[in-house]
Design an enzyme around this catalytic site. Structure first.
Site, PDB file in Angstrom:
ATOM      1  N   LYS A   9     -91.063  35.135 132.612  1.00  0.00           N
ATOM      2  CA  LYS A   9     -90.206  34.840 133.785  1.00  0.00           C
ATOM      3  C   LYS A   9     -90.849  33.751 134.658  1.00  0.00           C
ATOM      4  CE  LYS A   9     -88.336  39.480 133.531  1.00  0.00           C
ATOM      5  NZ  LYS A   9     -87.653  40.578 134.203  1.00  0.00           N
ATOM      6  N   HIS A  92     -79.804  36.480 130.021  1.00  0.00           N
ATOM      7  CA  HIS A  92     -80.678  37.477 130.668  1.00  0.00           C
ATOM      8  C   HIS A  92     -79.998  37.929 131.966  1.00  0.00           C
ATOM      9  CE1 HIS A  92     -83.970  39.285 132.846  1.00  0.00           C
ATOM     10  NE2 HIS A  92     -84.559  39.448 131.678  1.00  0.00           N
ATOM     11  N   GLU A 163     -80.766  45.405 127.396  1.00  0.00           N
ATOM     12  CA  GLU A 163     -81.578  45.536 128.602  1.00  0.00           C
ATOM     13  C   GLU A 163     -80.714  46.081 129.743  1.00  0.00           C
ATOM     14  OE1 GLU A 163     -85.197  42.836 128.564  1.00  0.00           O
ATOM     15  OE2 GLU A 163     -83.541  41.563 129.131  1.00  0.00           O
ATOM     16  N   GLY A 169     -87.648  45.753 135.532  1.00  0.00           N
ATOM     17  CA  GLY A 169     -88.562  45.557 136.649  1.00  0.00           C
ATOM     18  C   GLY A 169     -88.616  46.712 137.628  1.00  0.00           C
ATOM     19  N   SER A 205     -88.652  47.685 131.624  1.00  0.00           N
ATOM     20  CA  SER A 205     -89.834  48.482 131.994  1.00  0.00           C
ATOM     21  C   SER A 205     -90.618  49.009 130.790  1.00  0.00           C
ATOM     22  CB  SER A 205     -89.439  49.627 132.929  1.00  0.00           C
ATOM     23  OG  SER A 205     -88.953  49.107 134.153  1.00  0.00           O
ATOM     24  N   GLY A 226     -91.010  42.289 129.992  1.00  0.00           N
ATOM     25  CA  GLY A 226     -91.095  41.335 131.092  1.00  0.00           C
ATOM     26  C   GLY A 226     -92.454  41.408 131.761  1.00  0.00           C
ATOM     27  N   GLY A 227     -92.508  42.083 132.911  1.00  0.00           N
ATOM     28  CA  GLY A 227     -93.711  42.123 133.742  1.00  0.00           C
ATOM     29  C   GLY A 227     -95.008  42.388 132.981  1.00  0.00           C
TER      30      GLY A 227
HETATM   31  P1  PGA Z   1     -89.421  44.234 132.646  1.00  0.00           P
HETATM   32  O1  PGA Z   1     -88.402  43.064 132.262  1.00  0.00           O
HETATM   33  O2  PGA Z   1     -90.207  44.575 131.392  1.00  0.00           O
HETATM   34  O3  PGA Z   1     -90.292  43.659 133.726  1.00  0.00           O
HETATM   35  O4  PGA Z   1     -88.615  45.390 133.113  1.00  0.00           O
HETATM   36  C1  PGA Z   1     -87.741  43.039 131.037  1.00  0.00           C
HETATM   37  C2  PGA Z   1     -86.911  41.801 130.943  1.00  0.00           C
HETATM   38  O5  PGA Z   1     -86.344  41.365 131.942  1.00  0.00           O
HETATM   39  O6  PGA Z   1     -86.790  41.200 129.856  1.00  0.00           O
END
Ligand code: PGA
Length: 244
Positions: A9, A92, A163, A169, A205, A226-227
């Site tokens: 991101k 996304h 997702e 997130g 997540s 993501g994170g």
């Molecule tokens: P996240 O994001 O793992 O931080 O929840 C996933 C994504 O947006 O692809």
């Protein structure tokens, strides 16, 4: 083949992205049964792609759908392809809900990515409101219809990432049993429009503690992280937990 994708991101700037790529290479995590790709900022795409080389693939977080010309501020799929990118995300939820991308925009991107020769990761998912109103299946079916109806693609060119927006997130990952149920539904909806096998990943997540509960399920073809993918320790632990 299963997949681990890391969407960095806008968490890392140019220098941090290059540092993380250099550190990842040193971990020696390449594996022939799992395709690993990271999605860095456009600014670092060339350097990260060159650093990772045959270890991991790279992908664009987003690309514009015109391929060339007077489009101020845009970077096309073709430009990413020309510097060695393999993948690109389309739709996304942060693009859909923060920047107002519609199913029509997402479809235009999918077609332009395919034209450019990028493998396309189509992101779909219901919002919390959809879920509360019992509209999750409706939302997913609609996003799939708009993405796939009449779409001309070859097997291997498209991956879908399920997702749920409420899980991104938030630390509130979808229960594996619910992810399995949704992905089963998603695969049967896609089959209405294409005979091609389309792998479906789970994202939202995912971390080093829960990754195996998704990855070990046959119906879930991998994870989009993501994170936790933007931090060396977390991302390497995710990969190591899956490979061991
Ligand atoms: P996240 O994001 O793992 O931080 O929840 C996933 C994504 O947006 O692809």
């Amino acid at each position: 083949m299963k997949y681990i994708f890391g969407n960095w991101k806008m968490y890392l700037d140019y220098k941090q992205s290059v540092e993380l790529a250099n550190s990842l290479v040193k971990e020696n995590l390449k594996n022939e049964n799992v395709e690993i790709a990271v999605f860095p900022t456009a600014l670092a795409m060339k350097d990260v792609t060159d650093i990772l080389q045959e270890n991991f693939k790279t992908g664009a977080q987003d690309a514009g759908h015109p391929s060339k010309g007077a489009y101020t501020g845009m970077i096309s799929a073709e430009m990413y392809k020309n510097i060695g990118c393999t993948y690109a995300l389309a739709g996304h939820s942060e693009r859909r809900y923060i920047f107002g991308e519609t199913n029509k925009d997402v479809r235009a991107k999918i077609e332009s990515y395919l034209d450019a020769g990028l493998k396309t990761v189509v992101c779909i998912g219901e919002t919390e409101q959809d879920r509360n109103n019992d509209k999750a299946r409706y939302r997913l079916a609609k996003q799939i219809l708009r993405a796939f109806e009449g779409l001309n693609f070859k097997e291997g060119q498209i991956i879908v990432a399920y997702e749920p927006v409420w899980a991104i997130g938030t630390g509130n990952a979808c229960l594996p049993a619910d992810a399995i149920d949704r992905i089963d539904f998603i695969k049967s909806e896609i089959a209405k429009y294409s005979q091609n096998i389309v792998p479906v990943l789970y994202g939202g997540s995912v971390d080093e503690n829960n990754v195996l509960s998704y990855f070990s399920e046959d119906i879930i073809d991998g994870v989009l992280v993501g994170g936790a993918s933007a931090k060396l320790d977390n991302f390497t632990d995710i990969i190591k937990n899956v490979l061991k």
